[in-house]
Design a protein around this motif. Structure first.
Motif, PDB file in Angstrom:
ATOM      1  N   ILE A  92       0.887  -0.991   0.111  1.00  0.00           N
ATOM      2  CA  ILE A  92      -0.114   0.178  -0.200  1.00  0.00           C
ATOM      3  C   ILE A  92       1.007   1.234  -0.033  1.00  0.00           C
ATOM      4  N   SER A  93       0.590   2.219  -0.583  1.00  0.00           N
ATOM      5  CA  SER A  93       1.530   3.565  -0.897  1.00  0.00           C
ATOM      6  C   SER A  93       1.248   4.157   0.519  1.00  0.00           C
ATOM      7  N   PHE A  94       2.422   5.203   0.664  1.00  0.00           N
ATOM      8  CA  PHE A  94       2.358   5.719   2.081  1.00  0.00           C
ATOM      9  C   PHE A  94       1.185   6.660   1.925  1.00  0.00           C
ATOM     10  N   ASN A  95       0.782   7.259   0.789  1.00  0.00           N
ATOM     11  CA  ASN A  95      -0.516   8.227   0.830  1.00  0.00           C
ATOM     12  C   ASN A  95      -1.777   7.160   1.114  1.00  0.00           C
ATOM     13  N   GLY A  96      -1.655   5.969   0.567  1.00  0.00           N
ATOM     14  CA  GLY A  96      -3.137   5.124   0.757  1.00  0.00           C
ATOM     15  C   GLY A  96      -2.918   4.715   2.326  1.00  0.00           C
ATOM     16  N   CYS A  97      -1.672   4.485   2.983  1.00  0.00           N
ATOM     17  CA  CYS A  97      -1.564   4.300   4.492  1.00  0.00           C
ATOM     18  C   CYS A  97      -2.389   5.523   5.243  1.00  0.00           C
ATOM     19  N   ILE A  98      -1.857   6.522   4.857  1.00  0.00           N
ATOM     20  CA  ILE A  98      -2.194   7.609   5.436  1.00  0.00           C
ATOM     21  C   ILE A  98      -3.920   7.848   5.554  1.00  0.00           C
ATOM     22  N   THR A  99      -4.124   7.422   4.300  1.00  0.00           N
ATOM     23  CA  THR A  99      -5.702   7.667   3.926  1.00  0.00           C
ATOM     24  C   THR A  99      -6.477   6.388   4.943  1.00  0.00           C
ATOM     25  N   GLN A 100      -6.092   5.400   5.012  1.00  0.00           N
ATOM     26  CA  GLN A 100      -6.503   4.376   5.776  1.00  0.00           C
ATOM     27  C   GLN A 100      -6.556   5.016   7.323  1.00  0.00           C
ATOM     28  N   LEU A 101      -5.563   5.501   7.682  1.00  0.00           N
ATOM     29  CA  LEU A 101      -5.370   5.960   9.033  1.00  0.00           C
ATOM     30  C   LEU A 101      -6.463   6.946   9.304  1.00  0.00           C
ATOM     31  N   PHE A 102      -6.559   7.764   8.328  1.00  0.00           N
ATOM     32  CA  PHE A 102      -7.551   8.858   8.515  1.00  0.00           C
ATOM     33  C   PHE A 102      -8.938   8.551   8.597  1.00  0.00           C
ATOM     34  N   PHE A 103      -9.356   7.463   7.670  1.00  0.00           N
ATOM     35  CA  PHE A 103     -10.680   7.223   7.711  1.00  0.00           C
ATOM     36  C   PHE A 103     -11.162   6.237   8.861  1.00  0.00           C
ATOM     37  N   LEU A 104     -10.240   5.555   9.392  1.00  0.00           N
ATOM     38  CA  LEU A 104      -9.989   4.577  10.543  1.00  0.00           C
ATOM     39  C   LEU A 104     -10.572   5.592  11.674  1.00  0.00           C
ATOM     40  N   HIS A 105      -9.818   6.672  12.250  1.00  0.00           N
ATOM     41  CA  HIS A 105     -10.160   7.331  13.366  1.00  0.00           C
ATOM     42  C   HIS A 105     -11.062   8.368  12.918  1.00  0.00           C
ATOM     43  N   LEU A 106     -11.610   8.686  11.620  1.00  0.00           N
ATOM     44  CA  LEU A 106     -12.633   9.512  11.554  1.00  0.00           C
ATOM     45  C   LEU A 106     -13.950   8.592  12.016  1.00  0.00           C
ATOM     46  N   PHE A 107     -14.060   7.569  11.423  1.00  0.00           N
ATOM     47  CA  PHE A 107     -15.411   6.617  11.686  1.00  0.00           C
ATOM     48  C   PHE A 107     -15.318   6.074  13.269  1.00  0.00           C
ATOM     49  N   THR A 108     -14.091   5.839  13.708  1.00  0.00           N
ATOM     50  CA  THR A 108     -14.152   5.364  15.206  1.00  0.00           C
ATOM     51  C   THR A 108     -14.467   6.496  16.169  1.00  0.00           C
ATOM     52  N   GLY A 109     -13.719   7.696  15.581  1.00  0.00           N
ATOM     53  CA  GLY A 109     -14.051   8.861  16.569  1.00  0.00           C
ATOM     54  C   GLY A 109     -15.448   9.325  16.558  1.00  0.00           C
ATOM     55  N   THR A 110     -16.176   9.252  15.274  1.00  0.00           N
ATOM     56  CA  THR A 110     -17.565   9.699  15.024  1.00  0.00           C
ATOM     57  C   THR A 110     -18.530   8.589  15.813  1.00  0.00           C
ATOM     58  N   GLU A 111     -18.141   7.333  15.764  1.00  0.00           N
ATOM     59  CA  GLU A 111     -18.863   6.378  16.309  1.00  0.00           C
ATOM     60  C   GLU A 111     -18.803   6.740  17.870  1.00  0.00           C
ATOM     61  N   ILE A 112     -17.610   6.940  18.378  1.00  0.00           N
ATOM     62  CA  ILE A 112     -17.714   7.234  19.837  1.00  0.00           C
ATOM     63  C   ILE A 112     -18.821   8.360  20.326  1.00  0.00           C
ATOM     64  N   ILE A 113     -18.672   9.249  19.594  1.00  0.00           N
ATOM     65  CA  ILE A 113     -19.470  10.560  20.044  1.00  0.00           C
ATOM     66  C   ILE A 113     -20.922  10.086  19.859  1.00  0.00           C
ATOM     67  N   LEU A 114     -21.232   9.324  18.565  1.00  0.00           N
ATOM     68  CA  LEU A 114     -22.894   8.991  18.221  1.00  0.00           C
ATOM     69  C   LEU A 114     -23.187   7.849  19.557  1.00  0.00           C
ATOM     70  N   LEU A 115     -22.389   7.238  19.859  1.00  0.00           N
ATOM     71  CA  LEU A 115     -22.832   6.069  20.865  1.00  0.00           C
ATOM     72  C   LEU A 115     -23.298   7.014  22.195  1.00  0.00           C
ATOM     73  N   MET A 116     -22.552   8.184  22.299  1.00  0.00           N
ATOM     74  CA  MET A 116     -22.636   8.863  23.633  1.00  0.00           C
ATOM     75  C   MET A 116     -24.045   9.453  23.334  1.00  0.00           C
ATOM     76  N   ALA A 117     -24.156  10.000  22.144  1.00  0.00           N
ATOM     77  CA  ALA A 117     -25.541  10.791  21.981  1.00  0.00           C
ATOM     78  C   ALA A 117     -26.728   9.780  22.053  1.00  0.00           C
ATOM     79  N   MET A 118     -26.513   8.392  21.547  1.00  0.00           N
ATOM     80  CA  MET A 118     -27.665   7.441  21.474  1.00  0.00           C
ATOM     81  C   MET A 118     -27.787   7.193  23.318  1.00  0.00           C
ATOM     82  N   SER A 119     -26.710   7.257  24.134  1.00  0.00           N
ATOM     83  CA  SER A 119     -27.023   7.043  25.526  1.00  0.00           C
ATOM     84  C   SER A 119     -27.578   8.142  26.231  1.00  0.00           C
TER      85      SER A 119
END
Length: 317
Positions: A92-119
């Motif tokens: 995987i290219s360096f840029n591809g690796c950084i892109t994966q890292l970005f989306f992983l933390h984007l979706f996990t960070g968003t889900e954390i706040i959304l789970l708190m909103a559901m709570s």
């Protein structure tokens, strides 16, 4: 060694979960099945919530957004992993690796706040039912979802900016099936102790703190449920139990990985598979099996679809 004499890494090699050809074929079949199931299951929840007017309420609006995030979380790395098992392509290219890292933390960070909103939604519904309609308005729901994405973007950008400042100058073998800071930062040409502290402070402590807040809120809710009528208590208890199971499955692996970034790669692989592949498929199962309203709405949607097929003018063909 002088940094100028070291070559800059332009791509990474994803070692995946196993070197065995037989296991790679097994993983290809299993993860392909799980990925399709996750996409279909979450899509059904979204379609059901949209199609059934009885589900046009804050709880199911938040649930449908959770399904969108789960579909995204399952898609940022799993399709590439499945394709790599089939083709044998591991880089995987360096840029591809950084892109994966970005989306992983984007979706996990968003889900954390959304789970708190559901709570928060369940807390107001059970502990302050008379004020629920005034507090949890449609505008508030949209604001909560928007806030979850904004926080997710801000968190993800902080991780990406940090990763881009790291010098990669030699090792390029990532002992995982996708790029994430706990495995990538150990390839950097700097002391990993400080990087580990950064991981703990920016992801581990945040995840642990959010989990403690969520745990306390559900404890308060469950204690409150005891004072309600038996019928309402049963429904509320089932809903809150489903929510807490999702919270525990999602936060458990994240807390372990980011609170102890120097732990075994094997453990990290197992936990990474759990919250990126298994959790997105378990969420629809948990919410549909433990929620009578969703099951009833899905049956009505299925019957409506079947009846429309019977009424089709081409049915006699």
């Amino acid at each position: 060694m002088d940094m100028n004499n070291k070559s800059t890494v332009s791509e990474f090699v994803l070692l995946g979960l196993s070197k065995s050809w037989e296991l790679r074929i097994f993983f290809f079949m299993v993860f392909s099945l799980f990925y399709v199931a996750a996409m279909v299951g979450n899509s059904l929840i979204i379609i059901t919530v949209i199609a059934n007017s009885h589900l046009h309420c804050p709880m199911y609006f938040l649930l449908s957004n959770l399904s969108i995030i789960d579909m995204s979380l399952a898609s940022f790395a799993t399709p590439k992993m499945i394709t790599d098992y089939l083709t044998g392509h591991k880089t995987i290219s360096f840029n591809g690796c950084i892109t994966q890292l970005f989306f992983l933390h984007l979706f996990t960070g968003t889900e954390i706040i959304l789970l708190m909103a559901m709570s928060f939604d369940r807390y107001i519904a059970i502990c302050k039912p008379l004020r629920y309609a005034s507090i949890i308005s449609p505008q508030v729901c949209v604001a909560l979802v928007a806030a979850s994405w904004i926080v997710g973007i801000m968190h993800s950008m902080s991780q990406v900016i940090f990763a881009l400042t790291l010098p990669f100058c030699g090792q390029n073998k990532v002992d995982s099936f996708f790029c994430d800071l706990p495995v990538v930062f150990q390839l950097a040409c700097v002391e990993t102790y400080v990087l580990g502290l950064f991981m703990i402070s920016t992801s581990g402590i945040i995840a642990l703190s959010c989990f403690i807040l969520l745990f306390n809120s559900y404890v308060i809710v469950l204690v409150t449920i005891k004072h309600h009528s038996s019928g309402g208590s049963s429904k509320a208890f089932s809903t809150c139990t489903a929510h807490f199971i999702v919270v525990f499955m999602f936060f458990g692996p994240c807390i372990f990985i980011y609170m102890w970034p120097q732990n075994s790669f094997l453990i990290e692989k197992i936990l990474s598979v759990f919250y990126t592949i298994f959790t997105p498929i378990l969420n629809p199962v948990i919410y549909t099996l433990r929620n009578q309203e969703v099951k009833t709405a899905m049956r009505k949607l299925k019957n409506k679809f079947l009846n429309s097929n019977k009424a089709s003018p081409f049915h006699y063909f």
